[in-house]
Write a protein that holds these residues in place. Sequence first.
Motif, PDB file in Angstrom:
ATOM      1  N   LEU A 193      11.233  25.837   4.422  1.00 42.90           N
ATOM      2  CA  LEU A 193      12.336  25.228   5.163  1.00 42.90           C
ATOM      3  C   LEU A 193      13.275  26.263   5.769  1.00 42.90           C
ATOM      4  N   SER A 194      13.447  27.399   5.079  1.00 46.50           N
ATOM      5  CA  SER A 194      14.376  28.412   5.590  1.00 46.50           C
ATOM      6  C   SER A 194      13.875  28.956   6.932  1.00 46.50           C
ATOM      7  N   GLU A 195      12.578  28.943   7.149  1.00 42.50           N
ATOM      8  CA  GLU A 195      12.022  29.397   8.417  1.00 42.50           C
ATOM      9  C   GLU A 195      12.190  28.344   9.506  1.00 42.50           C
ATOM     10  N   VAL A 196      11.858  27.106   9.149  1.00 42.09           N
ATOM     11  CA  VAL A 196      11.955  26.007  10.113  1.00 42.09           C
ATOM     12  C   VAL A 196      13.397  25.917  10.624  1.00 42.09           C
ATOM     13  N   GLU A 197      14.326  26.070   9.686  1.00 42.77           N
ATOM     14  CA  GLU A 197      15.752  26.011  10.006  1.00 42.77           C
ATOM     15  C   GLU A 197      16.127  27.007  11.111  1.00 42.77           C
ATOM     16  N   GLN A 198      15.446  28.154  11.117  1.00 41.33           N
ATOM     17  CA  GLN A 198      15.810  29.196  12.076  1.00 41.33           C
ATOM     18  C   GLN A 198      15.235  28.985  13.465  1.00 41.33           C
ATOM     19  N   ILE A 199      14.177  28.183  13.568  1.00 33.76           N
ATOM     20  CA  ILE A 199      13.573  28.066  14.910  1.00 33.76           C
ATOM     21  C   ILE A 199      13.546  26.648  15.481  1.00 33.76           C
ATOM     22  N   ALA A 200      13.649  25.632  14.614  1.00 33.71           N
ATOM     23  CA  ALA A 200      13.419  24.271  15.116  1.00 33.71           C
ATOM     24  C   ALA A 200      14.638  23.703  15.854  1.00 33.71           C
ATOM     25  N   ASP A 201      14.353  22.878  16.863  1.00 34.04           N
ATOM     26  CA  ASP A 201      15.408  22.105  17.533  1.00 34.04           C
ATOM     27  C   ASP A 201      15.510  20.742  16.872  1.00 34.04           C
ATOM     28  N   THR A 202      14.353  20.215  16.473  1.00 34.73           N
ATOM     29  CA  THR A 202      14.298  18.908  15.801  1.00 34.73           C
ATOM     30  C   THR A 202      13.445  19.057  14.549  1.00 34.73           C
ATOM     31  N   VAL A 203      13.837  18.313  13.511  1.00 34.63           N
ATOM     32  CA  VAL A 203      13.082  18.371  12.261  1.00 34.63           C
ATOM     33  C   VAL A 203      12.643  16.951  11.894  1.00 34.63           C
ATOM     34  N   GLY A 204      11.367  16.813  11.532  1.00 35.47           N
ATOM     35  CA  GLY A 204      10.856  15.541  11.011  1.00 35.47           C
ATOM     36  C   GLY A 204      10.457  15.763   9.568  1.00 35.47           C
ATOM     37  N   ILE A 205      10.953  14.913   8.678  1.00 30.58           N
ATOM     38  CA  ILE A 205      10.663  15.093   7.248  1.00 30.58           C
ATOM     39  C   ILE A 205       9.661  14.042   6.798  1.00 30.58           C
ATOM     40  N   ILE A 206       8.540  14.509   6.252  1.00 31.13           N
ATOM     41  CA  ILE A 206       7.516  13.583   5.779  1.00 31.13           C
ATOM     42  C   ILE A 206       7.339  13.760   4.271  1.00 31.13           C
ATOM     43  N   GLN A 207       7.203  12.637   3.585  1.00 25.69           N
ATOM     44  CA  GLN A 207       6.927  12.665   2.150  1.00 25.69           C
ATOM     45  C   GLN A 207       6.059  11.463   1.810  1.00 25.69           C
ATOM     46  N   ASN A 208       5.044  11.690   0.985  1.00 26.99           N
ATOM     47  CA  ASN A 208       4.115  10.619   0.605  1.00 26.99           C
ATOM     48  C   ASN A 208       3.638   9.811   1.813  1.00 26.99           C
ATOM     49  N   GLY A 209       3.362  10.503   2.899  1.00 23.55           N
ATOM     50  CA  GLY A 209       2.811   9.856   4.086  1.00 23.55           C
ATOM     51  C   GLY A 209       3.817   9.125   4.957  1.00 23.55           C
ATOM     52  N   LYS A 210       5.095   9.119   4.549  1.00 24.63           N
ATOM     53  CA  LYS A 210       6.108   8.407   5.353  1.00 24.63           C
ATOM     54  C   LYS A 210       7.046   9.391   6.041  1.00 24.63           C
ATOM     55  N   LEU A 211       7.302   9.157   7.319  1.00 21.00           N
ATOM     56  CA  LEU A 211       8.279   9.985   8.016  1.00 21.00           C
ATOM     57  C   LEU A 211       9.659   9.453   7.641  1.00 21.00           C
TER      58      LEU A 211
END
Length: 303
Positions: A193-211
């Motif tokens: 996550l620390s990497e995604v935080e540095q480059i992403a404009d939008t974040v989608g969080i998925i867990q157990n197959g659900k966004l």
Amino acid sequence: MEYIMETHNLVKSYKNKTVVNSVNIHVKKGEIYGFVGPNGAGKSTVMKMLLNLTQPDSGDVYIFGEKIGSTSYECRKRIGSIIEHPYFYEKITGRKNLELHCEYMGYHNTERIDEVLKLVDLQDIEGKVVSHYSMGMKQRLAIARAILTKPEFLILDEPINALDPEGIREMRMLFRRLNQEFGITIFISSHILSEVEQIADTVGIIQNGKLLKESSMIDIRKSQTDYIELEVDDISRAGYLLEQKFGITNFKVISGTKIEIYDLQKSVKELSALLVQNGIGIASIGMKKNSLEDYFFHIIEEV
Ligand code: ADP
């Protein structure tokens, strides 16, 4: 809103277990979209469905406005991808691998091979056979292959997995460059996550197959609270002083030495002076901001 990629109620089950459950993703043209979730959340399965490598049980994928199916050849030409471990012919050079890929794709532009090798900084070792490449080099060659035919959209499944910190930093700079300089929209999955935080404009969080959530990093940053992180030698006395003497109740003891204080009525300077005056030894004190990781766990806990 113009989306370069959208999924509509994507569903996939394996042996009666739903591993992707009604997923609706929206990737805007020109952005870097970070697709995050723990191992086994369903990220790779979604990515394979985007590329028609796995068929959904139901739901649709739209890329460049076109519904993806087994005959979406033209659409596929505009997409570059790395899914799971990139495979190469190990006994030949990186350049030769790229030449073979050009042939396979019917893309005949050898100058482009020089361009991409330079872009991923492999131009000096292009004579080396791939079996002698480090993990980071292989990953860079995989990117080179993915961008060889000048795609508008890159789908990258865990591209920084297994890289060392230097390799991760190089990848981050490369992704930024591909996005900003060449205008490539990037859909990237990661559990770092620390990497995604540095480059992403939008974040989608998925867990157990659900966004669970799609949010812009701007909104995430706005919602992130500041707090004071305090490390002391006597945690119970510090806690007592905060509450009973300084009237601060909104804090959390994180470990045997660490406290997070969310009530910011006293500054770091005032608080450290008060604690020292009351005989508390301070190992460290400073302002902190919640990270994407904190946001992520907050969203997951809400479910
Ligand atoms: P992630 O990429 O987030 O780690 P995956 O999409 O690889 O997650 O996997 C999601 C779930 O689907 C996991 O429980 C995994 O074991 C299962 N799964 C993935 N591919 C298959 C398959 N081909 N057959 C059976 N189960 C699978």
